[in-house]
Scaffold this motif. Structure first.
Motif, short mmCIF file in Angstrom:
data_model
loop_
_atom_site.label_atom_id
_atom_site.label_comp_id
_atom_site.label_asym_id
_atom_site.label_seq_id
_atom_site.Cartn_x
_atom_site.Cartn_y
_atom_site.Cartn_z
N ASP A 34 0.81 -1.22 0.00
CA ASP A 34 0.00 0.00 0.00
C ASP A 34 0.84 1.27 0.00
O ASP A 34 0.31 2.38 0.09
CB ASP A 34 -0.96 0.01 1.19
CG ASP A 34 -0.25 -0.10 2.53
OD1 ASP A 34 1.00 -0.07 2.53
OD2 ASP A 34 -0.93 -0.21 3.57
N ARG A 60 -8.86 2.25 -10.51
CA ARG A 60 -10.11 2.85 -10.04
C ARG A 60 -9.85 4.01 -9.08
O ARG A 60 -10.65 4.94 -8.98
CB ARG A 60 -10.98 1.79 -9.34
CG ARG A 60 -11.61 0.77 -10.28
CD ARG A 60 -12.74 0.01 -9.60
NE ARG A 60 -12.28 -0.75 -8.43
CZ ARG A 60 -11.83 -2.01 -8.49
NH1 ARG A 60 -11.78 -2.65 -9.65
NH2 ARG A 60 -11.46 -2.61 -7.38
N LYS A 61 -8.72 3.93 -8.40
CA LYS A 61 -8.33 5.01 -7.48
C LYS A 61 -7.78 6.23 -8.21
O LYS A 61 -7.48 7.25 -7.58
CB LYS A 61 -7.28 4.50 -6.48
CG LYS A 61 -7.76 3.40 -5.56
CD LYS A 61 -8.60 3.94 -4.42
CE LYS A 61 -7.73 4.60 -3.37
NZ LYS A 61 -8.52 5.01 -2.18
N GLY A 62 -7.62 6.11 -9.53
CA GLY A 62 -7.17 7.25 -10.33
C GLY A 62 -5.75 7.17 -10.84
O GLY A 62 -5.29 8.07 -11.56
N TYR A 63 -5.02 6.12 -10.47
CA TYR A 63 -3.64 5.97 -10.94
C TYR A 63 -3.63 5.52 -12.40
O TYR A 63 -4.45 4.70 -12.81
CB TYR A 63 -2.88 4.95 -10.10
CG TYR A 63 -2.62 5.40 -8.69
CD1 TYR A 63 -1.53 6.19 -8.37
CD2 TYR A 63 -3.50 5.05 -7.66
CE1 TYR A 63 -1.30 6.62 -7.07
CE2 TYR A 63 -3.29 5.47 -6.36
CZ TYR A 63 -2.18 6.26 -6.07
OH TYR A 63 -1.97 6.68 -4.78
N GLU A 92 0.23 4.23 -2.52
CA GLU A 92 -0.84 5.19 -2.30
C GLU A 92 -0.43 6.38 -1.44
O GLU A 92 -1.24 7.28 -1.18
CB GLU A 92 -2.05 4.48 -1.70
CG GLU A 92 -2.68 3.51 -2.71
CD GLU A 92 -3.63 2.52 -2.07
OE1 GLU A 92 -4.76 2.93 -1.75
OE2 GLU A 92 -3.24 1.35 -1.89
N ASN A 118 0.08 10.94 -4.54
CA ASN A 118 -1.21 11.30 -5.13
C ASN A 118 -1.39 10.67 -6.51
O ASN A 118 -0.46 10.65 -7.32
CB ASN A 118 -1.29 12.83 -5.24
CG ASN A 118 -2.68 13.31 -5.54
OD1 ASN A 118 -3.22 13.04 -6.60
ND2 ASN A 118 -3.28 14.03 -4.60
N SER A 119 -2.59 10.17 -6.76
CA SER A 119 -2.87 9.51 -8.04
C SER A 119 -2.82 10.48 -9.22
O SER A 119 -2.66 10.06 -10.37
CB SER A 119 -4.24 8.83 -8.00
OG SER A 119 -5.27 9.78 -7.77
N TYR A 155 -7.73 -2.17 -9.08
CA TYR A 155 -8.07 -1.35 -7.91
C TYR A 155 -7.36 0.01 -7.98
O TYR A 155 -7.98 1.06 -7.77
CB TYR A 155 -7.69 -2.09 -6.63
CG TYR A 155 -7.75 -1.22 -5.39
CD1 TYR A 155 -8.96 -0.93 -4.77
CD2 TYR A 155 -6.58 -0.68 -4.87
CE1 TYR A 155 -9.01 -0.12 -3.64
CE2 TYR A 155 -6.61 0.14 -3.74
CZ TYR A 155 -7.83 0.41 -3.14
OH TYR A 155 -7.87 1.22 -2.03
N LEU A 156 -6.06 -0.03 -8.27
CA LEU A 156 -5.28 1.22 -8.34
C LEU A 156 -5.79 2.12 -9.45
O LEU A 156 -5.83 3.35 -9.32
CB LEU A 156 -3.80 0.90 -8.54
CG LEU A 156 -3.09 0.27 -7.34
CD1 LEU A 156 -1.72 -0.26 -7.73
CD2 LEU A 156 -2.96 1.28 -6.20
#
Length: 402
Positions: free
Chosen positions: A73, A106-109, A76, A79-80, A103-104
């Motif tokens: 983790d 979807r988090k904006g990365y 994270e 910042n994405s 998943y990453l």
């Protein structure tokens, strides 16, 4: 720890981001030949401490990650909006990795595939990837036409890496590539050079030559500057941006306040800024970073008696690309020491090891960095701090011209 960066451009030659190159030591040229998790943890810690915005500004940071680090983790912490996760070509692909990347994302990365050589249609991470990076040394442009078309049809961002010439850049643009990485931007395009910048360069050369005299004259330098309204404006703007309670009602008073040493530095910078207007901003930035970094290198090595010479040498190291002329012609009329001239024109002489070290550092060739660090007698542990400080200094200088 070693940290360097390589610029990534869009089609308009604007900076999109930087790939961050780092190693925990100088054991090898390649990321995978050292402990990637250890190196990544080290650099991320350093970047968070330094402030990643100081390194990449408002652009993207492309960072290589191995399997273990992708699954952690720690990613994270950045910042994405800033981080692009580069998946190494050697990473083992399994269900857990794919789910983690989804998943990453979807988090904006943004997810990038590094040095892509696999089948575009069947490689399991392709559907997740936002950016596909092609190393054109490994996969020549002519050999990947079909894959490029497939990527474009799926709205992938495609990046051409190891672009070293303008011809390669133009061909990649025609094929539809969006992003470009390599030092093609710092190579001169000597096809038929123009003399449009000649008068401006002459003015600067007259000032620099006056400053090289045993007893430079403020009156002479003032008269040169006052004959060029743009130059006079630039000098006063530089002085106005300095933290001082004094005001200046004449060019001469401003110059005296600045002093000959500081004036020479700024005249060199102003000259490059003026004559590089039609060039990528990154070219000017590169010269500034090299100049400041070389001061740090010289002051901590056996060249500590030559800091000013070394700084000017590195500042002018892209003059051929700015003027689109061979370096010997670009330096014509400038009173440079033999050491500086030989290093820039012939790539030899006493200052050659400093040039070699700095260029190797930019490429992330850590074995070469260690080799030339030993020659000039500098502790490599000092390099990363000096390089990051040079990036910050260059950014502050460029703000002066905005």
């Amino acid at each position: 720890m070693f940290i360097a960066r390589q610029p990534i451009f869009n089609k308009s030659m604007k900076i999109y981001g930087y790939e961050l190159l780092f190693r925990s030591d100088s054991n090898a040229k390649e990321f995978r030949n050292t402990s990637s998790s250890s190196a990544t943890a080290t650099v991320l810690g350093g970047l968070l401490e330094q402030g990643i915005n100081q390194v990449v500004g408002k652009t993207k940071a492309f960072v290589n990650f191995d399997y273990d680090f992708i699954m952690s983790d720690t990613i994270e912490l950045i910042n994405s909006d800033t981080l692009v996760i580069e998946v190494l070509e050697t990473v083992k692909i399994d269900y857990n990795l794919i789910e983690r990347l989804k998943y990453l994302r979807r988090k904006g990365y943004k997810i990038a595939l590094d040095d892509f050589e696999e089948s575009f249609s069947s490689y399991p991470i392709v559907p997740i990837a936002d950016i596909i990076k092609y190393d054109i040394m490994l996969t020549p442009l002519d050999a990947i036409t079909d894959d490029v078309n497939k990527a474009l049809s799926q709205n992938k961002i495609i990046l051409a890496e190891k672009i070293e010439t303008d011809e390669q850049f133009q061909k990649a643009v025609e094929m539809g590539f969006h992003l470009f990485q390599g030092y093609f931007f710092s190579r001169p395009k000597i096809v038929g050079s123009s003399n449009a910048r000649k008068s401006s360069k002459v003015q600067y050369s007259r000032i620099i030559n006056e400053l090289k005299k045993e007893e430079p004259s403020y009156n002479t330098i003032t008269s040169i500057i006052e004959s060029d309204v743009n130059l006079a404006y630039s000098v006063m703007r530089v002085m106005s941006n300095k933290k001082s309670e004094d005001s200046f009602n004449s060019i001469k008073k401003a110059l005296i306040r600045m002093g000959f040493k500081e004036l020479e530095r700024w005249i060199n910078v102003l000259m490059l800024q003026d004559i590089s207007q039609a060039k990528p901003v990154e070219l000017m930035k590169l010269s500034l970073v090299r100049s400041k970094f070389s001061e740090h290198v010289a002051s901590n090595s056996k060249f500590k008696e030559h800091i000013e010479e070394v700084s000017m040498m590195c500042l002018f190291s892209v003059l051929d690309a700015i003027l689109d002329k061979p370096m010997s012609e670009a330096l014509e009329g400038m009173l440079l020491s033999e050491n500086v001239f030989n290093a820039l024109v012939h790539r030899e002489g006493d200052f050659k090891p400093i040039c070699k070290l700095i260029f190797a550092y930019e490429r992330g060739d850590w074995a070469e960095v260690q080799k030339f660090a030993d020659i000039i007698e500098i502790d490599t542990a000092l390099l990363s701090k000096g390089y990051l400080e040079s990036i910050q200094w260059a950014a502050e200088v460029l703000l002066t011209f905005e």
